[in-house]
Design an enzyme around this catalytic site. Structure first.
Site, short mmCIF file in Angstrom:
data_model
loop_
_atom_site.label_atom_id
_atom_site.label_comp_id
_atom_site.label_asym_id
_atom_site.label_seq_id
_atom_site.Cartn_x
_atom_site.Cartn_y
_atom_site.Cartn_z
N CYS A 134 0.80 -1.23 0.00
CA CYS A 134 0.00 0.00 0.00
C CYS A 134 0.84 1.28 0.00
O CYS A 134 0.81 2.03 -0.97
CB CYS A 134 -0.92 0.01 1.22
SG CYS A 134 -2.08 -1.36 1.21
N1 NAD Z 1 -3.20 -6.17 2.14
C1 NAD Z 1 -3.56 -5.09 2.80
O1 NAD Z 1 -3.20 -4.90 3.94
C2 NAD Z 1 -4.46 -4.05 2.18
C3 NAD Z 1 -4.98 -3.04 3.01
C4 NAD Z 1 -5.82 -2.08 2.47
C5 NAD Z 1 -6.10 -2.12 1.11
N2 NAD Z 1 -5.58 -3.09 0.30
C6 NAD Z 1 -5.93 -3.08 -1.11
O2 NAD Z 1 -6.83 -4.15 -1.35
C7 NAD Z 1 -6.62 -4.69 -2.66
C8 NAD Z 1 -6.34 -6.18 -2.58
O3 NAD Z 1 -5.14 -6.37 -1.83
P1 NAD Z 1 -4.72 -7.75 -1.20
O4 NAD Z 1 -3.61 -7.46 -0.27
O5 NAD Z 1 -5.89 -8.50 -0.71
O6 NAD Z 1 -4.16 -8.51 -2.50
P2 NAD Z 1 -3.80 -10.06 -2.65
O7 NAD Z 1 -2.79 -10.16 -3.72
O8 NAD Z 1 -3.54 -10.65 -1.30
O9 NAD Z 1 -5.17 -10.71 -3.16
C9 NAD Z 1 -5.71 -10.44 -4.40
C10 NAD Z 1 -6.40 -11.69 -4.89
O10 NAD Z 1 -7.01 -11.38 -6.13
C11 NAD Z 1 -6.89 -12.51 -6.96
N3 NAD Z 1 -7.09 -12.12 -8.36
C12 NAD Z 1 -6.23 -11.52 -9.20
N4 NAD Z 1 -6.80 -11.35 -10.40
C13 NAD Z 1 -8.04 -11.84 -10.31
C14 NAD Z 1 -9.12 -11.99 -11.23
N5 NAD Z 1 -9.01 -11.55 -12.49
N6 NAD Z 1 -10.23 -12.56 -10.79
C15 NAD Z 1 -10.35 -13.03 -9.52
N7 NAD Z 1 -9.37 -12.94 -8.61
C16 NAD Z 1 -8.24 -12.36 -9.01
C17 NAD Z 1 -5.51 -13.03 -6.66
O11 NAD Z 1 -5.35 -14.38 -7.06
C18 NAD Z 1 -5.45 -12.86 -5.15
O12 NAD Z 1 -5.93 -14.00 -4.47
C19 NAD Z 1 -5.46 -3.86 -3.25
O13 NAD Z 1 -6.01 -2.80 -3.98
C20 NAD Z 1 -4.77 -3.32 -2.03
O14 NAD Z 1 -4.09 -2.12 -2.32
C21 NAD Z 1 -4.77 -4.06 0.83
#
Ligand code: NAD
Length: 443
Positions: free
Chosen positions: A273
């Site tokens: 992030c």
């Molecule tokens: N991790 C954090 O602490 C956090 C905190 C706040 C916001 N965010 C935001 O949340 C969002 C997700 O982050 P995350 O950490 O969960 O990511 P992540 O990589 O852990 O998870 C994303 C998931 O999406 C899946 N994916 C990718 N392409 C896809 C598709 N076409 N169809 C279906 N699934 C698909 C991936 O396989 C993965 O399992 C990002 O925008 C991130 O910036 C994350």
């Protein structure tokens, strides 16, 4: 239609689809499940499907028992088949939003998932984006793709909202259900449906005028962190030259009961992030002929921090009449922050690169990351394994660099076994008085 939908949320005769079952999506799915909803998880990752089948948690802080319960429940499904989007009343997107090689927003995940769900949409559904992104994403990307494929319009069949994810993985005090949820709906009905939905599972909702305002809220939060971390990182360098310990300064400053909030310096920014999200705004601001100078300056300061770690490591080795070329250096901690198993954008990679450029032999130890899995930017490290935490192993290094201050690391043993420790996180504060002369080098 809206009133009927609200009623169905209330009676839990309602299905929630979560697209992207990662750090954000999995806990969110569990939070809705716990409140009695039917949930469908969508992901393209076969390993996650398998984890749902076998009830095996794939996130360190997500409890194994909860995963087993999800895998056994008839109210839970996990699938790669987007045709099931039709069965979901709400579709919540939690997919990655990284930067491209040129440090521009990589919208491919949002675009691809929008195209994947769009052909299966039907009247009455709400589509909510939770991924961090620039203001305008819901209106300019998601809504047009969904409207075109479904033939339905926002507010007249389909509903759209943005609600930023504020998850802080590993935070013992706040989880998905206890962090207030900001919501911006595209119209009053969308907002009411989204509020009803989230307030069923989350402690408090905070509504704002529209999706782009909600998108901006998340960016403000992360830019605030990035800029303040850059400030203390810069002050660390200045105070270091003056013989002042920045940590002592911060501890004293934070006793002021108003107008001050502590931020801590480190070896550089990490995670999915803070190093990334601010640049989503930088990119969008250009469309309006505007520069985001604070964001760029903070980025510059933060990305230069590993250089300071290198300099201090060279100084520490020099002090022992050793040179970097051929020295064995152990990086302690690969995760981007303490007590998690997430190594995305970790500054440890930058530190390892710099040390290796100086011809050091570099290894890492991380209690939560046994092996480096493939990453887009650090492919050369794929398969590299954490060393074992044993005296004969750890004492074989010329120096150890604490890059991540995991609580699970035994720092007393580290100081017994290693003569030179470079501490980028103030992890050894409690041991300062018992350390040997010139053993601890703050960086
Ligand atoms: N991790 C954090 O602490 C956090 C905190 C706040 C916001 N965010 C935001 O949340 C969002 C997700 O982050 P995350 O950490 O969960 O990511 P992540 O990589 O852990 O998870 C994303 C998931 O999406 C899946 N994916 C990718 N392409 C896809 C598709 N076409 N169809 C279906 N699934 C698909 C991936 O396989 C993965 O399992 C990002 O925008 C991130 O910036 C994350």
């Amino acid at each position: 239609m809206k009133d009927a939908l609200l009623k169905r949320i209330e009676t839990r005769d309602y299905t929630i689809g979560i697209v992207g079952l990662g750090y954000v999506g999995l806990p969110l799915l569990a939070a809705f499940y716990k409140q009695g909803f039917r949930v469908i998880g969508f992901d393209i990752d076969e390993q996650k499907m398998e984890a749902f089948r076998t009830g095996t948690s794939y996130i360190k802080h997500f409890p194994a028992e909860e995963m087993q319960e999800l895998s056994r429940s008839e109210r839970v499904r996990a699938t790669k088949d987007f045709a099931l989007v039709r069965e979901a009343d709400a579709v919540i997107l939690c997919v990655p939003t990284p930067l491209t090689k040129h440090r521009e927003p990589d919208m491919s995940y949002i675009v691809n998932t929008s195209h994947a769900i769009a052909p299966h949409l039907r009247a009455g559904q709400i589509i909510i984006l939770e991924s961090t992104t620039y203001p305008g994403t819901t209106d300019e990307i998601i809504r047009p793709i969904c409207e075109k494929a479904s033939g339905l319009k926002s507010g007249e069949g389909l509903y759209f909202a943005f609600s930023p994810e504020r998850e802080d993985p590993g935070n013992p005090n706040y989880g998905t259900a206890t962090i207030p949820k900001v919501i911006g709906g595209d119209g009053a009905d969308a907002l009411e449906i989204a509020e009803k939905l989230y307030s069923a599972a989350i402690v408090r909702t905070v509504s704002v005028s529209n999706p782009k305002t909600a998108e901006a809220v998340k960016l403000l939060e992360n830019i605030f962190r990035s800029v303040n971390i850059a400030l203390v990182n810069e002050l660390k360098l200045v105070f270091h030259e003056m013989g002042i310990d920045i940590h002592e300064v911060i501890e004293a400053a934070k006793t002021k009961p108003f107008g001050f909030m502590p931020f801590y310096p480190g070896p550089g920014l990490g995670g999915h992030c803070i190093p990334i999200d601010p640049f989503y705004l930088t990119w969008k601001a250009r469309e309006f002929g505007l520069n985001t100078r604070f964001i760029e300056l903070a980025g510059e300061v933060n990305t230069a921090m590993p250089q300071f770690v290198l300099r201090r490591t060279i100084e520490a080795l020099n002090d022992k009449k050793k040179c970097m070329n051929g020295s064995k250096i152990l990086c302690v901690g690969l995760a981007y922050k303490p007590d998690v198993d997430d190594m995305r954008e970790s500054p440890t990679f930058a530190v390892m690169d710099l040390l290796q450029n100086e011809k050091a032999i570099v290894d890492f130890y991380d209690p939560y990351i046994p092996t480096i899995t493939p990453t887009r930017e650090h492919a050369a490290y794929t398969g590299k394994r954490s060393v074992e935490w044993r005296e004969d192993v750890i004492s074989s290094y010329d120096a150890a660099v604490i890059v991540t201050n995991h609580k699970a690391v035994n720092y007393a043993e580290l100081l017994q076994w290693c003569d030179t420790v470079i501490d980028t996180r103030n992890a050894l504060a409690a041991f300062a008085s018992s350390a040997k002369p010139a053993q601890i080098w703050k960086a």
